[in-house]
Every structure is written in C-alpha cells, then in structure tokens.
Design an enzyme around this catalytic site. Structure first.
Site, PDB file in Angstrom:
ATOM      1  N   GLY A  37     -62.818  96.255 -21.344  1.00 21.92           N
ATOM      2  CA  GLY A  37     -61.862  95.142 -21.470  1.00 21.92           C
ATOM      3  C   GLY A  37     -60.458  95.613 -21.134  1.00 21.92           C
ATOM      4  O   GLY A  37     -59.763  95.012 -20.304  1.00 21.92           O
ATOM      5  N   HIS A  38     -60.042  96.730 -21.756  1.00 23.25           N
ATOM      6  CA  HIS A  38     -58.718  97.289 -21.453  1.00 23.25           C
ATOM      7  C   HIS A  38     -58.628  97.651 -19.969  1.00 23.25           C
ATOM      8  O   HIS A  38     -57.630  97.380 -19.301  1.00 23.25           O
ATOM      9  CB  HIS A  38     -58.477  98.575 -22.246  1.00 23.25           C
TER      10      HIS A  38
HETATM   11  P1  AMP Z   1     -55.711  96.428 -28.205  1.00 24.52           P
HETATM   12  O1  AMP Z   1     -55.862  97.856 -27.811  1.00 24.52           O
HETATM   13  O2  AMP Z   1     -56.830  95.918 -29.035  1.00 24.52           O
HETATM   14  O3  AMP Z   1     -54.349  96.128 -28.765  1.00 24.52           O
HETATM   15  O4  AMP Z   1     -55.800  95.603 -26.852  1.00 24.52           O
HETATM   16  C1  AMP Z   1     -54.924  95.842 -25.788  1.00 24.52           C
HETATM   17  C2  AMP Z   1     -55.048  94.729 -24.785  1.00 24.52           C
HETATM   18  O5  AMP Z   1     -56.384  94.675 -24.294  1.00 24.52           O
HETATM   19  C3  AMP Z   1     -54.753  93.348 -25.420  1.00 24.52           C
HETATM   20  O6  AMP Z   1     -54.015  92.570 -24.507  1.00 24.52           O
HETATM   21  C4  AMP Z   1     -56.134  92.796 -25.636  1.00 24.52           C
HETATM   22  O7  AMP Z   1     -56.164  91.391 -25.645  1.00 24.52           O
HETATM   23  C5  AMP Z   1     -56.869  93.355 -24.426  1.00 24.52           C
HETATM   24  N1  AMP Z   1     -58.319  93.340 -24.665  1.00 24.52           N
HETATM   25  C6  AMP Z   1     -58.979  93.812 -25.755  1.00 24.52           C
HETATM   26  N2  AMP Z   1     -60.299  93.554 -25.650  1.00 24.52           N
HETATM   27  C7  AMP Z   1     -60.472  92.903 -24.475  1.00 24.52           C
HETATM   28  C8  AMP Z   1     -61.603  92.349 -23.804  1.00 24.52           C
HETATM   29  N3  AMP Z   1     -62.825  92.420 -24.321  1.00 24.52           N
HETATM   30  N4  AMP Z   1     -61.408  91.737 -22.620  1.00 24.52           N
HETATM   31  C9  AMP Z   1     -60.165  91.643 -22.071  1.00 24.52           C
HETATM   32  N5  AMP Z   1     -59.047  92.151 -22.663  1.00 24.52           N
HETATM   33  C10 AMP Z   1     -59.198  92.767 -23.841  1.00 24.52           C
END
Ligand code: AMP
Length: 292
Positions: A37-38
């Site tokens: 996702g990231h």
């Molecule tokens: P985090 O590390 O959880 O703060 O996420 C960092 C970025 O990655 C944020 O903009 C999240 O929305 C995005 N993100 C996390 N999981 C996913 C996913 N499964 N698909 C797309 N983007 C994601």
C-alpha cells in the site's frame, strides 16, 4: 542510491536544493513498517515527479493508546531496501524534539481547519488522534515545502483533514491514491502483521461488508440506516468488535450519519479483531467488485 537523513532540518535543506535546480518533488509521509500500500504511493510519486522523498516517523501525538504506540511494528532496515527498490531518492526520519523543537508537548500555533474535519468517527473513537495527525502533517508539509504529497484513501478522514491543511498551506498538492488490498480484500495495513492466520481470515469480513453496502447502493439503496444495517449484519461474527460501520457523504462530512444520501456515499468501518484495531472504507458505486 537513496539518501537517508536523520532530522527534518536536514530534509528541509535537501528539498530546497532540489527545487533550486528546478526539480519537482513528490512526497510520501509514512510511519514505516512498509507494505505494498505504501509502495503504491511511492511508485506513483516516482512516476509523476523528478524526485521522491519519504518520511518515516511514528508520531506519538496521534496515538491515543500507549500500548498501541508501543506495539506499532518497526522495520527500518527492510523499509529502506523497499524504498530504494521503488526508486525513492531521499528518506528522512526525526524525533518529537526535532519536529517540534519549540513546543514538544503542545499543539498550539497550528493553522485552523474547518472544525467538522476534526469531528466524528475516528475523532470519537480515538480522542486526540486527528489533532495529533494535524500537528505532524503541518510540520511535515513545512519541512518538505512545495510538493505533491501522496496519501492513501484507506485513511479516509485523514485525507479530508490533509486536503484542508494543504489548501491553507498553499504550496502542497494532495494526491489521494486507491487502497491496496490483499487477495482476500483485506486492506493492507502495518497492523495486519499483528493478526494470527485465523484473524487475518476473519478480517476480510470488513471488505465483504463494504462490498455488501456497495452492491445495495448499485441496486438503488440510498437509505443510510439500511446500508449501515447490511454492514453490521455482515460483521456480526464472533471475534469482531465493531466500533462503527456507517456511511457519510464524502463531499459534505457530518459528525453523525446523514439523514439521506444523494449522489455519493462513503462506507466506513472500524473494528477490533484479536485486539488489533482495523479501519477500511469504500466509495459506494466506485469499486470494480462483482455483485455475486
Ligand atoms: P501509515 O504508515 O499507516 O501512516 O500510512 C502512510 C500512508 O500510506 C497513508 O497515506 C496511508 O493512507 C497510506 N496507506 C496505508 N495503507 C494503505 C493501503 N492499503 N493502500 C493505499 N495506501 C495506504
């Protein structure tokens, strides 16, 4: 070779040097423990900008629960390998002290946002979470400066908030990217690492519940309470503790469920499985899923 910087101050100077040579910057803020996702955000940034930078910082201000902060997965070494492979040019980290040298424990002096953007759902379930997100996002944007910033739709309320912050900031173009899912439909999340095999299987019910609402929406259902009921029925399984399974008008965010919906609706779920809090959401009528 990806450049690794330890403070936002170094990152700020690095970004300015890139802009001075006329390069466009794409920026992906993360808390590490990276997954596909990231990486989808990083790849999109690489394809749309001259330079891509990523921050890795587990922001204590957005954790309302100390145990959740403590158990949040950390994997810096493998994150750096993945980022290098994805074509990221610079990664920076920091600490509360380096992000907030002037006001470590205070959230004052920040730009105002539309108050409703800090209310409802995540705000109710995780008091202080959105204020913590707002505080760090302001600092992250101030660090990187003019850029396109990539965020995942998975954190839907966060996208509403950061778009508002970016509008007031003026130099940041927010790009919201689709949620990347496992083949089961489960939204990828760093927190999934903490789920057992059985819990991972159960967790796919969140997506199934969203699809249920999506199918009903496609068949003309516009009653928010009936859409909610469909999701709640799907999630009514031993091992799933629902925090919310609800719908909102994404273009007109409200604290409570709207009384009616017109052209657009976002279904949103938060639930605990195995003691792990999971969130997911879907724009109704927009997913490529089948009706079977
Ligand atoms: P985090 O590390 O959880 O703060 O996420 C960092 C970025 O990655 C944020 O903009 C999240 O929305 C995005 N993100 C996390 N999981 C996913 C996913 N499964 N698909 C797309 N983007 C994601």
């Amino acid at each position: 070779m990806t450049t690794l910087l330890d403070t936002p101050q170094q990152a700020s100077r690095w970004c300015q040097r890139q802009r001075d040579t006329g390069k466009s910057i794409g920026y992906v803020p993360t808390m590490g423990a990276l997954h596909d996702g990231h990486l989808s955000l990083v790849r999109r940034s690489v394809s749309e900008n001259d330079i891509t930078c990523v921050s890795i910082f587990i922001n204590p201000l957005q954790f309302n629960n100390p145990e959740d902060l403590e158990s949040y997965p950390r994997s810096m070494e493998s994150d750096l390998v993945m980022l290098q492979e994805a074509g990221c040019d610079m990664v920076y980290t920091g600490s509360l002290e380096t992000f907030f040298p002037d006001q470590t424990s205070s959230l004052e002096n920040s730009v105002p946002v539309e108050p409703v953007k800090l209310r409802g759902l995540e705000a109710d379930c995780r008091p202080g979470h959105l204020e913590g997100v707002k505080a760090i996002v302001e600092r992250l944007f101030a660090t990187v400066g003019q850029c396109s910033a990539y965020f995942g739709e998975k954190d839907f309320q966060q996208t509403l908030l950061v778009k508002d912050i970016a509008n007031r900031h003026g130099e940041i173009d927010v790009v919201v990217c689709p949620t990347v899912r496992e083949t089961s439909g489960l939204a990828m999340s760093s927190r999934n690492q903490r789920l057992s095999t059985a819990a991972l299987e159960l967790a796919s019910c969140l997506y199934q519940a969203l699809v249920e609402a999506d199918n009903a929406w496609r068949q003309g259902e516009r009653n928010p309470l009936r859409l909610e009921q469909l999701m709640q029925d799907k999630l009514d399984r031993p091992g799933i503790e629902i925090e919310y399974a609800t719908v909102r008008d994404p273009l007109n965010w409200t604290i409570d469920t709207p009384t009616h919906l017109n052209d657009s609706a976002q279904a949103l779920i938060a639930a605990y499985i195995d003691g792990v809090r999971l969130i997911d959401n879907l724009a109704l009528g927009s997913c490529g899923c089948s009706e079977s």
